[in-house]
Design a protein around this motif. Structure first.
Motif, PDB file in Angstrom:
ATOM      1  N   ARG A 277      -9.358  34.627  57.610  1.00  0.00           N
ATOM      2  CA  ARG A 277      -8.706  35.569  56.846  1.00  0.00           C
ATOM      3  C   ARG A 277      -7.093  35.188  56.596  1.00  0.00           C
ATOM      4  N   GLU A 278      -6.661  34.461  57.766  1.00  0.00           N
ATOM      5  CA  GLU A 278      -5.157  33.963  57.802  1.00  0.00           C
ATOM      6  C   GLU A 278      -4.947  32.930  56.642  1.00  0.00           C
TER       7      GLU A 278
ATOM      8  N   ARG B 143      -5.146  34.014  53.353  1.00  0.00           N
ATOM      9  CA  ARG B 143      -4.015  34.709  52.802  1.00  0.00           C
ATOM     10  C   ARG B 143      -3.089  33.944  52.765  1.00  0.00           C
ATOM     11  N   HIS B 144      -2.937  32.549  53.334  1.00  0.00           N
ATOM     12  CA  HIS B 144      -1.821  31.670  53.138  1.00  0.00           C
ATOM     13  C   HIS B 144      -2.040  31.127  51.946  1.00  0.00           C
TER      14      HIS B 144
ATOM     15  N   GLU C 292      -3.571  32.285  49.282  1.00  0.00           N
ATOM     16  CA  GLU C 292      -3.466  33.253  48.141  1.00  0.00           C
ATOM     17  C   GLU C 292      -1.961  33.140  47.872  1.00  0.00           C
ATOM     18  N   GLU C 293      -0.944  33.133  49.052  1.00  0.00           N
ATOM     19  CA  GLU C 293       0.366  33.205  48.913  1.00  0.00           C
ATOM     20  C   GLU C 293       0.771  31.860  48.154  1.00  0.00           C
TER      21      GLU C 293
END
Length: 164
Positions: A46-47, A50-51, A53-54
């Motif tokens: 998940r992290e 998220r990274h 996506e950022e």
């Protein structure tokens, strides 16, 4: 009971245990290590998502205007660097000129000192008179050119050296 045998409640493993009165009570159970590892793997993935996506959002935000802005800023800094280098070059050139002029000044001072010594040693009045009359065309003063004046008693003069 088979359908309620093991259930997950708020991140903990729980099981229904039959109490003495015949009712069922939900009691937590120690979570197995493979389940903890799976949870940590899900959190790690998940992290990573998220990274990623950022990073995607940041990359998408580099549109034409932001690239233009960066080019302008880079050009501005390049101009400042060029101006600094030009000023530094001028300082170096001026420093070399100053050194050259100081060398010339010291050379001229040496020449001046040498000529001054020559004048002091060549103090023969007959030689000076001869050079003045022959080479420079000078002559003695006539009586018509001399003017006399009187000094009042209140005036005075300080004499620091003997007059010959």
């Amino acid at each position: 009971m088979t359908q309620f045998a093991e259930a997950e409640n708020k991140g903990q493993y729980c099981k229904f245990v039959q109490a003495a009165d015949g009712s069922y009570v939900l009691k937590p159970v120690k979570v197995p290590a493979h389940i903890i590892a799976e949870r940590e793997e899900r959190i790690r993935k998940r992290e990573i998502r998220r990274h990623a996506e950022e990073n995607r959002r940041r990359a998408e935000s580099l549109n034409g205007s932001s690239v233009f802005f960066m080019v302008v800023i880079f050009s501005f800094f390049a101009l400042i660097c060029c101006a600094f280098l030009a000023l530094q070059n001028q300082v170096t050139v001026r420093s070399a000129e100053i050194t050259s002029l100081q060398t010339q000044v010291s050379s001229l001072k040496e020449d001046n000192d040498m000529l001054q010594k020559r004048l002091e040693t060549a103090g023969d009045l007959s030689t000076i008179e001869e050079i003045a009359s022959e080479k420079l065309g000078m002559c003695y003063v006539s009586e018509a050119q001399i003017e006399y004046y009187t000094v009042e008693e209140s005036d005075y003069m300080l004499q620091y050296d003997d007059i010959q």
